[in-house]
Structure formats: C-alpha cells, structure tokens
Design an enzyme around this catalytic site. Structure first.
Site, PDB file in Angstrom:
ATOM      1  CG  ASP A 176     -50.364 -10.155  45.260  1.00  0.00           C
ATOM      2  OD1 ASP A 176     -49.202  -9.766  45.046  1.00  0.00           O
ATOM      3  OD2 ASP A 176     -51.297 -10.003  44.461  1.00  0.00           O
ATOM      4  CE  LYS A 202     -46.850  -8.230  39.245  1.00  0.00           C
ATOM      5  NZ  LYS A 202     -48.058  -7.704  39.881  1.00  0.00           N
ATOM      6  CD  GLN A 226     -50.798  -5.708  38.703  1.00  0.00           C
ATOM      7  OE1 GLN A 226     -50.370  -6.839  38.859  1.00  0.00           O
ATOM      8  NE2 GLN A 226     -50.061  -4.661  38.961  1.00  0.00           N
TER       9      GLN A 226
HETATM   10  N1  GUN Z   1     -49.905  -3.684  41.721  1.00  0.00           N
HETATM   11  C1  GUN Z   1     -48.689  -3.154  41.959  1.00  0.00           C
HETATM   12  N2  GUN Z   1     -47.942  -4.022  42.664  1.00  0.00           N
HETATM   13  C2  GUN Z   1     -48.710  -5.116  42.889  1.00  0.00           C
HETATM   14  C3  GUN Z   1     -48.483  -6.369  43.565  1.00  0.00           C
HETATM   15  O1  GUN Z   1     -47.423  -6.647  44.136  1.00  0.00           O
HETATM   16  N3  GUN Z   1     -49.535  -7.244  43.538  1.00  0.00           N
HETATM   17  C4  GUN Z   1     -50.716  -6.955  42.958  1.00  0.00           C
HETATM   18  N4  GUN Z   1     -51.695  -7.878  43.014  1.00  0.00           N
HETATM   19  N5  GUN Z   1     -50.953  -5.814  42.318  1.00  0.00           N
HETATM   20  C5  GUN Z   1     -49.941  -4.906  42.286  1.00  0.00           C
END
Ligand code: GUN
Length: 280
Positions: A116, A49, A93
């Site tokens: 998200d 990310k 996350q």
């Molecule tokens: N963990 C795995 N994929 C994601 C996601 O798209 N967002 C978040 N916040 N955690 C994740």
C-alpha cells in the site's frame, strides 16, 4: 457532454501488462490480504483484489480475523507474514475496528512488503519525489491521466480530500509533474470558490453530491475517487448528471478510479518482487 475517462479499460490494460511481466520473468508472486471484521464494503474490495490477482497471475492468500481481534494478535500475524519468505506483499484492509491503531499496524508491515506504501519508510520517499512505489489510488489516478495523454504542467489541480492514502500523496505526485496544486478539505471555507478554479478537479471524500455543476468551470477535467454505497448502488462525490454536462472529461463511478486502484495494487506487487530480486 464530457468524454468518459474509462478506468476499467485502462486498468484491464495495466493488469494484462503485469500478467505479461509475471509470465515473462516467471515470477512467483504472493500477495497476502488481511481483513479484520465483516465490513461489507471491505469484503467486496478484497474480493475484487483477489479477482485481479487471478487475472495478473499473482497468487493471493487471505487471512480473515473477527472484529473483536486484539491488536497484538493482528500484529503477531503481520510479523508472521513479514518472516514468511514466500509472501512478497502484504495488505491490511482499512478501515480497521476502532480499538486497533491503524498507524501501529501499518508500521508493523515490513517496508519491503508494504504494497500500500503506507509505511513511513516508504512514504518518506514520496517527499523526495521517488514514486517508484506509491499508494495504489494516487498511482492509479496518475496512470489514468497518463493513459489519456493529459498534461499536468502549469495546470491548476484542486484536490478535495487530504487523506494519507489519496489526497496528500497525490498532491506530491502532481507537484512533481509541475501542476499548481490546491488541497481542500472538510474545514475549507467556500469550497466552491476553490473548485471553480480547477482545470483538473480530484475528489476523494466519500460524500455523495458534494460537487455539483455550479461548483465547476466549463471544460474542467473531473476525477472522482469518492465511493459511497447507498441502496445497493455505488456513487462518487460528484453529481455526475449535471457536472458531466460542463466537464470536458470525467471518470464514471463505478468504472473509473476504483479499477485503477486495483491495477495500482497489481503494479505495486510486481514492483516489490522486482526490488527484492535486486537485493538477492
Ligand atoms: N480500503 C480502501 N482502499 C484501500 C486501500 O487502497 N488499501 C487498503 N489497505 N485498504 C483500503
């Protein structure tokens, strides 16, 4: 042999578009990423990310908390980020350590910074058919389908997995495109009977070899959003060798849905910024 749906290529294109918009509009975008604990997979996702942010011209700040962090401490950190006018988007996350309520945490993030799209105020909009902000993986899957000019109208889409992050929102997004949607899950009886009916099969479970060649029909389009790590390698839910011989199109793992999720995150960060600008 199936044509590959190359998520990495499509994602690079989207990230380049976000980067262009950021430059053109001289945006000052800051994404805050919060990581609790030392889960290796989560650390890797967060790293990816951050790399995407760099490419997109988005500044990212990372907050790392130990696994034994009390829920209240995390909530207080989120409140601080909510109040920080420089931070436009917040991502916590998941998965979180078991003693922390994911639901409580997601509700603490300001809906205006909920990159998200997990806050109920934002997920409610999905039910109304408003997908301007949508969870990153379903957004990425829809963008990938769009990139390859795949029409959903009248198609039977079978989604395996009913998570709030992928299966449920994706079902709503595909219904809005006039697909006939079946959502299968861990308690579904005779899974193969359902998957064999699919014109488009989406899997988002996280179980290696869940879908084998005998479970799909000839010509199916397969979107594999599963991620399984084994022996330093990454696999999806689909037994690629066999299924790719029957499918007309298929996403690879890695290089399929994963990069599209990250591109979705970059898009959402820009969308939150543009929304905020409209209010000021
Ligand atoms: N963990 C795995 N994929 C994601 C996601 O798209 N967002 C978040 N916040 N955690 C994740």
């Amino acid at each position: 042999m199936a044509e590959l749906l190359e998520g990495k290529k499509a994602a690079d294109k989207i990230i380049a578009e976000v980067s262009e918009a950021v430059k053109r509009e001289k945006c000052n975008l800051i994404l805050a990423v919060v990581l609790v604990g030392d889960d290796k997979a989560s650390e890797l996702y967060v790293k990816k990310k951050e790399e995407a942010c760099l490419k997109a011209g988005i500044a990212s700040i990372k907050r790392i908390l130990p696994a034994d962090t009390q829920e209240e401490k995390l909530l207080s950190m989120i409140r601080g980020l909510n109040e920080n006018p420089l931070v436009g988007a917040i991502l916590v996350q998941v998965p979180l350590p078991e003693h922390i309520s994911e639901k409580r945490v997601m509700r603490e993030i300001s809906p205006q910074k909920d990159v998200d799209c997990f806050h109920p105020e934002n997920t409610a909009k999905l039910y109304e058919g408003d997908f301007e902000l949508a969870p990153c993986t379903p957004r990425g899957i829809m963008d990938l389908i769009g990139e390859y000019g795949i029409s959903l109208e009248g198609k039977h889409v079978v989604i395996v997995g009913r998570s709030n992050a992928v299966g449920k929102p994706l079902a709503l997004m595909m219904l809005a495109k006039n697909a006939t949607v079946t959502v299968a899950h861990s308690k579904t009886k005779n899974l193969a009977e359902h998957t064999k009916m699919a014109d488009i099969l989406v899997c988002a479970v996280g179980k290696r070899n869940l879908i084998t060649a005998d479970m799909v029909k000839e010509g199916v389009i397969v979107i594999d959003a599963g991620i399984v790590r084994e022996g330093g390698k990454v696999y999806g839910d689909v037994e690629f060798e066999g299924v790719s011989k029957k499918a007309s199109r298929i996403t690879p793992v890695p290089g399929g849905v994963g990069p599209m999720t990250i591109a979705g995150l970059m898009k959402n960060t820009l969308i939150l910024y543009e929304r905020k600008k409209k209010w000021i």
